[in-house]
Enzyme design. Structure first.
Site, mmCIF file in Angstrom:
data_model
loop_
_atom_site.group_PDB
_atom_site.id
_atom_site.type_symbol
_atom_site.label_atom_id
_atom_site.label_comp_id
_atom_site.label_asym_id
_atom_site.label_seq_id
_atom_site.Cartn_x
_atom_site.Cartn_y
_atom_site.Cartn_z
ATOM 1 N N SER A 1 0.847 -1.191 0.000
ATOM 2 C CA SER A 1 0.000 0.000 0.000
ATOM 3 C C SER A 1 0.878 1.235 0.000
ATOM 4 O O SER A 1 1.675 1.444 0.928
ATOM 5 C CB SER A 1 -0.888 0.024 1.245
ATOM 6 O OG SER A 1 -1.390 1.339 1.420
ATOM 7 N N HIS B 1 -1.373 -1.401 -4.205
ATOM 8 C CA HIS B 1 -2.631 -1.035 -3.547
ATOM 9 C C HIS B 1 -2.641 0.477 -3.296
ATOM 10 O O HIS B 1 -1.707 1.030 -2.702
ATOM 11 C CB HIS B 1 -2.724 -1.806 -2.231
ATOM 12 C CG HIS B 1 -4.001 -1.628 -1.484
ATOM 13 N ND1 HIS B 1 -5.144 -2.329 -1.786
ATOM 14 C CD2 HIS B 1 -4.329 -0.844 -0.426
ATOM 15 C CE1 HIS B 1 -6.116 -1.995 -0.949
ATOM 16 N NE2 HIS B 1 -5.642 -1.075 -0.118
ATOM 17 N N ASP C 1 -4.738 3.644 -1.768
ATOM 18 C CA ASP C 1 -5.781 3.978 -0.799
ATOM 19 C C ASP C 1 -6.315 5.387 -1.004
ATOM 20 O O ASP C 1 -5.609 6.375 -0.791
ATOM 21 C CB ASP C 1 -5.216 3.860 0.621
ATOM 22 C CG ASP C 1 -5.044 2.408 1.046
ATOM 23 O OD1 ASP C 1 -6.019 1.644 0.937
ATOM 24 O OD2 ASP C 1 -3.940 2.046 1.485
ATOM 25 N N MET D 1 -8.912 8.163 0.263
ATOM 26 C CA MET D 1 -9.689 8.529 1.456
ATOM 27 C C MET D 1 -10.239 9.941 1.305
ATOM 28 O O MET D 1 -9.546 10.825 0.795
ATOM 29 C CB MET D 1 -8.789 8.480 2.698
ATOM 30 C CG MET D 1 -8.134 7.136 2.932
ATOM 31 S SD MET D 1 -7.241 7.138 4.492
ATOM 32 C CE MET D 1 -6.443 5.526 4.412
ATOM 33 N N MET E 1 -12.127 4.490 -0.029
ATOM 34 C CA MET E 1 -12.724 4.723 1.290
ATOM 35 C C MET E 1 -13.413 6.081 1.211
ATOM 36 O O MET E 1 -12.975 7.068 1.807
ATOM 37 C CB MET E 1 -11.622 4.678 2.360
ATOM 38 C CG MET E 1 -11.127 3.256 2.612
ATOM 39 S SD MET E 1 -9.529 3.169 3.423
ATOM 40 C CE MET E 1 -8.462 3.319 1.997
HETATM 41 C C1 DX5 Z 1 -6.105 1.404 5.885
HETATM 42 C C2 DX5 Z 1 -5.705 1.164 4.450
HETATM 43 C C3 DX5 Z 1 -4.627 0.171 4.308
HETATM 44 C C4 DX5 Z 1 -3.337 0.585 4.952
HETATM 45 C C5 DX5 Z 1 -2.667 -0.643 5.473
HETATM 46 O O1 DX5 Z 1 -7.197 2.247 5.932
HETATM 47 O O2 DX5 Z 1 -6.806 0.733 3.673
HETATM 48 O O3 DX5 Z 1 -4.421 -0.201 2.947
HETATM 49 O O4 DX5 Z 1 -2.466 1.239 4.090
HETATM 50 O O5 DX5 Z 1 -1.539 -0.228 6.156
HETATM 51 P P1 DX5 Z 1 -0.761 -1.177 7.147
HETATM 52 O O6 DX5 Z 1 -0.272 -2.352 6.329
HETATM 53 O O7 DX5 Z 1 0.342 -0.315 7.645
HETATM 54 O O8 DX5 Z 1 -1.718 -1.614 8.204
HETATM 55 ZN ZN ZN Z 2 -6.457 -0.217 1.650
#
Ligand code: DX5
Ligand code: ZN
Length: 225
Positions: free
Chosen positions: A12, A37, A39, A41, A72
């Site tokens: 990610s 990945h 993310d 938000m 998200m």
């Molecule tokens: C959390 C994200 C994850 C995050 C995971 O809201 O959706 O993808 O980056 O990060 P780690 O691996 O550090 O928990």
């Molecule tokens: Zn994620």
């Protein structure tokens, strides 16, 4: 994108250098990442704001493998076209993000992308029981979404239930949150094939010193088996 249940590590970029996404993606891919990945938000569905479709489009040329976009955000539907145009291979929306997840998934497939549905830790597997023919990926959140670096919440029982619900369908099970060499074997044994990892991949390395990314990816892969 061809389907299989082999183990895939999806770093990610939430845990990477936000001023250098292109080089970070190239670096983790060179070090063995299977998917990237991404993310997204919105500061509404989750507390933090990261970036949107324009940034995804800028990142895309630097990704050779699969661009896995985790939305998200709420509402979702008005933004799907933008992420498809940005070149997402997989677009995942949260079942909790609105009343019309089925329509959202149909729209994602209609845009030519693989459709994912994500479940927060408090959401049972049964919430997606009627969607099994409409999804290409189920993302089981093992933290409450919004931040990287949180402690893993054990959702192994939910993963097993989903694996059974999926049966022979070509549907990935993805785990997102707190994945590291100690937690990866639990979810892999329960039936997950895509392991998202942010901090556990990017810690200790950088674009100028990418070796630790490879060490971290190999450690998760070896532990998961
Ligand atoms: C959390 C994200 C994850 C995050 C995971 O809201 O959706 O993808 O980056 O990060 P780690 O691996 O550090 O928990
Ligand atoms: Zn994620």
């Amino acid at each position: 994108m061809t389907f299989d249940r082999s183990l895939k590590i999806a770093p990610s970029i939430l845990a990477s250098d936000f001023a250098n996404f292109g080089a970070e993606c190239a670096a983790v891919e060179a070090q063995g990442a299977d998917w990237i990945h991404v993310d997204v938000m919105d500061g509404h569905f989750v507390p933090a704001i990261t970036f949107g479709a324009q940034t995804c489009a800028a990142i895309r040329p630097h990704i050779k493998t699969v661009m896995d976009v985790h939305l998200m955000i709420s509402p979702v539907d008005a933004y799907l076209q933008g992420f498809a145009d940005a070149g997402a291979d997989v677009i995942t929306a949260h079942v909790e993000a609105g009343p019309h997840i089925h329509r959202t998934l149909q729209t994602i497939r209609g845009l030519g992308c693989k459709a994912g549905v994500a479940l927060n830790p408090g959401t049972p597997a049964s919430a997606v029981a009627d969607l099994m023919d409409d999804v290409d990926l189920v993302c089981v959140m093992t933290v409450n979404p919004g931040f990287g670096g949180q402690k893993f919440i054990d959702m192994t029982a939910k993963v097993r239930q989903l694996r059974e619900m999926i049966g022979d369908r070509p549907v990935h099970i993805e785990i997102d949150g707190g994945v590291d060499p100690s937690t990866a074997p639990l979810v892999r044994a329960a039936g997950a094939d895509v392991l998202v990892a942010g901090s556990a991949v990017f810690r200790g390395g950088s674009v100028d010193n990418p070796g630790p990314y490879g060490d971290n990816i190999r450690a998760i892969r070896a532990a998961a088996g």
